[in-house]
Design an enzyme around this catalytic site. Structure first.
Site, PDB file in Angstrom:
ATOM      1  N   PRO A  90      97.302  -0.370  38.874  1.00 45.87           N
ATOM      2  CG  PRO A  90      95.343   0.346  39.953  1.00 45.87           C
ATOM      3  CD  PRO A  90      96.840   0.565  39.927  1.00 45.87           C
ATOM      4  CB  CYS A  91      97.259  -0.659  33.657  1.00 48.57           C
ATOM      5  SG  CYS A  91      98.139  -2.221  33.561  1.00 48.57           S
TER       6      CYS A  91
END
Length: 288
Positions: free
Chosen positions: A248-249
């Site tokens: 989950p950048c």
């Protein structure tokens, strides 16, 4: 839902988010937002509520800098707690829905030689996505834009990361994986196989500890991997993430509360963060 229908629906959602954010201070009416996305007020309200679970105006409140700064203030003790508990401890703060495996140094050097990668394009809450997987796990997930050559561009990027692998269409393999990517099942984590440098893998592992509905800063990530001064390198590793959403950048924002850039588009980053916060808020209400 078909890929084309999902793409059309998400394009309208994205347009609405952009319009609401640009005009948030003057509080546009539901009719005005609906007109901007070429829908009747009734259909727009239903589409947005089915997608996010909350009203459009409440959704955009999650994206204000002041609100996001309060979330960042919560991130420091959260990261410290997850470090103390450990990813495998029963007391961890959130279920681990994704596990990660990095290729060996030999596999990194050979670029996936002898590896078969199946891929498919599927509908998601954020428009169509191209997912690629091996027998050892998901190795790529790209959110696709509206360009005619979006699939070819995504495949080209994946082939750069796995230059010696054999790519084959295999929607039967990828369909159940993409479903679980956007609707995680407790006790059934998705496994990822990634090809990256040691530093990149450390950053990606840190991102997996950020719960859905929470945001962290680049400084938080740098501190979490024990290199508090490596902000530029952390930013590069975040941007090189080959697996959208699952690593989950999008949950990494600037310390002043600004969302910053995103590999798959700034509007998509806003949609992901707002959607996850809306889901978390609904779950909190249900538990209460």
């Amino acid at each position: 839902m078909s890929v084309s229908t999902a793409a059309t629906d998400y394009q309208r959602i994205a347009q609405a988010i952009q319009f609401l954010e640009e005009n948030f201070r003057r509080q546009p009416s539901l009719n005005e937002v609906a007109e901007a996305v070429h829908l009747s007020p009734f259909h727009f309200q239903r589409l947005f509520s089915e997608w996010a679970g909350i009203s459009p105006k409440r959704f955009v409140q999650f994206l204000t800098a002041d609100f996001l700064k309060t979330r960042l203030a919560q991130a420091t003790p959260l990261f410290e707690a997850t470090e103390e508990a450990g990813l495998s401890a029963p007391s961890r703060l959130h279920d681990l829905f994704v596990t990660l495996e990095a290729v060996t140094p030999h596999e990194f050097r050979t670029g996936g030689v002898g590896l078969r990668i199946g891929y498919g394009v599927h509908a998601t809450p954020f428009g169509p996505a191209l997912l690629a997987a091996t027998s050892r796990g998901v190795c790529g997930l790209h959110l696709l834009d509206a360009e005619a050559d979006a699939v070819e561009n995504a495949l080209r990027e994946m082939r750069k990361n796995w230059p010696q692998a054999e790519f084959e269409p295999d929607a039967a393999l990828t369909a159940p994986l993409v479903a679980r990517a956007f609707a995680p099942v407790a006790g059934q984590p998705l496994h990822l196989l990634v090809r990256g440098t040691n530093f990149q893998v450390k950053v990606w592992e840190a991102l997996l500890r950020v719960p859905s509905g929470q945001v962290v800063s680049y400084q938080h990530v740098a501190q979490a991997i024990g290199q508090p001064r490596a902000l530029q390198a952390v930013g590069s590793a975040v941007g090189a993430n080959p697996v959208a959403v699952l690593i989950p950048c999008h949950r990494v924002i600037r310390k002043e509360g600004a969302l910053g850039q995103y590999r798959w588009g700034c509007v998509t980053k806003k949609a992901l963060i707002g959607w996850e916060m809306a889901q978390a808020a609904r779950q909190t209400v249900q538990v209460a």
